[in-house]
Motif scaffolding. Structure first.
Motif, PDB file in Angstrom:
ATOM      1  N   HIS A  62       4.438  19.192 -28.905  1.00 17.12           N
ATOM      2  CA  HIS A  62       5.731  19.678 -29.386  1.00 17.12           C
ATOM      3  C   HIS A  62       5.767  19.678 -30.910  1.00 17.12           C
ATOM      4  O   HIS A  62       6.323  20.566 -31.533  1.00 17.12           O
ATOM      5  N   ALA A 201      10.131  15.876 -18.861  1.00 15.97           N
ATOM      6  CA  ALA A 201       9.015  16.819 -18.794  1.00 15.97           C
ATOM      7  C   ALA A 201       8.734  17.276 -17.375  1.00 15.97           C
ATOM      8  O   ALA A 201       7.807  18.035 -17.160  1.00 15.97           O
ATOM      9  N   ASP A 274       2.439  16.089 -20.875  1.00 16.37           N
ATOM     10  CA  ASP A 274       2.150  17.194 -21.786  1.00 16.37           C
ATOM     11  C   ASP A 274       0.702  17.235 -22.250  1.00 16.37           C
ATOM     12  O   ASP A 274       0.358  18.037 -23.103  1.00 16.37           O
TER      13      ASP A 274
END
Ligand SMILES: [Zn+2]
Length: 311
Positions: A62, A201, A274
């Motif tokens: 991110h 997430a 992620d």
């Protein structure tokens, strides 16, 4: 001095050489924005492509501090594959500053995105009004494969048949993985499929496989967790009868220990959201990541050794 100034300075050196065309025996340079996508692209590309990953295992895609090495990888790439849906907010600027002139594929752009669950509890800031974590639904990743194959075909027509064949074969493996995940969940009563994570997430996993992920507000790795936030989390765990607590980005083990003591729900392991694990770890490929997360969740929810919450 900003990272961008460093990048700009180094790009002068990079652009003086420019990307060299791949020779017959040289794999085509392809860049993927983050580790999970890098594995998927490599599965389709096979030996004809050399995939560089900008954000490696264990790092947060991110928010990225771009390095000169990453700028050089982009400048040399024939294809850059990113996720899109605003996940890599830093990437367009990097492509521009690197003078990237190749194929820019954003695999999830144009697909229907979910809204964030909106409960708060971000492990880090998501600067979006859509949830970008689509890879947590295997069907979404399957939909990327023809797009990846076609982008590689455009850059390397001679390898096209191979890319399409590899995409088809990989799609078959992912279809089997998706069926395996669903079959595993079928054995867990819907009412028991509730877990706590800190980082929002897993919205796509929740929607695809019927699991509720709670990420209560106030628990964050960026801000110190407040006593009020922890108390709210504890109340919610009790009220919802949540059976499993997972660490993903809560950095402070004391908080987890405290929540465990107060609720009798012990931390049941770590979920990969992620990023892949490093090679040799439990989530070193996309398929391994989905299996690891699913098995960790199902084991925690099905375990006879779990602590029953007292009335
Ligand atoms: Zn995330």
């Amino acid at each position: 001095m900003s990272a961008w100034r460093v990048v700009a300075a180094l790009l002068i050196a990079v652009l003086a050489w420019g990307p060299r065309p791949a020779g017959a025996n040289t794999p085509m340079p392809v860049v993927a924005s983050f580790s999970i996508l890098g594995d998927v692209v490599a599965q389709v590309g096979g030996e004809r492509v050399a995939v560089s990953v900008l954000v490696g295992p264990g790092s947060d895609a991110h928010v990225v501090q771009v390095t000169p090495a990453q700028a050089r990888q982009v400048a040399a790439a024939r294809v850059v594959v990113s996720h899109g849906l605003g996940f890599e907010g830093w990437l367009p600027r990097l492509l521009k500053s690197a003078g990237f002139g190749g194929i820019d594929l954003r695999v999830a752009d144009g697909t229907q995105a979910l809204k964030p669950a909106g409960q708060g509890g971000h492990g880090h800031a998501h600067h979006h009004d859509v949830d970008p974590h689509t890879w947590q639904d295997v069907a979404r990743v399957r939909s990327w494969l023809p797009r990846i194959a076609e982008a590689l075909c455009r850059a390397d027509a001679a390898g096209c048949d191979g890319y399409r064949q590899r995409a088809t074969a990989y799609d078959g493996r992912l279809a089997a993985l998706d069926a395996e995940i669903r079959a595993g969940w079928a054995a867990v009563p819907v009412a028991e499929r509730k877990v706590i994570t800190s980082h929002e997430a897993f919205g796509y996993y929740a929607a695809a496989y019927g699991v509720r992920f709670l990420a209560p507000q106030g628990v964050s790795t960026e801000a110190e967790p407040s006593a009020r936030g922890v108390a709210r989390l504890v109340r919610q765990i009790r009220a919802e009868g949540v059976r499993a607590l997972f660490v993903e980005s809560i950095a402070d083990p004391r908080l987890i220990e405290q929540i465990g003591r107060e609720t009798g729900v012990m931390p049941a392991g770590r979920l990969y959201s992620d990023s892949l694990s490093p090679p040799g770890g439990p989530a070193a490929s996309y398929e391994a990541l989905m299996r690891h997360n699913t098995q960790a969740l199902q084991r925690a929810l099905a375990s006879p050794a779990r602590k029953e919450s007292k009335p």
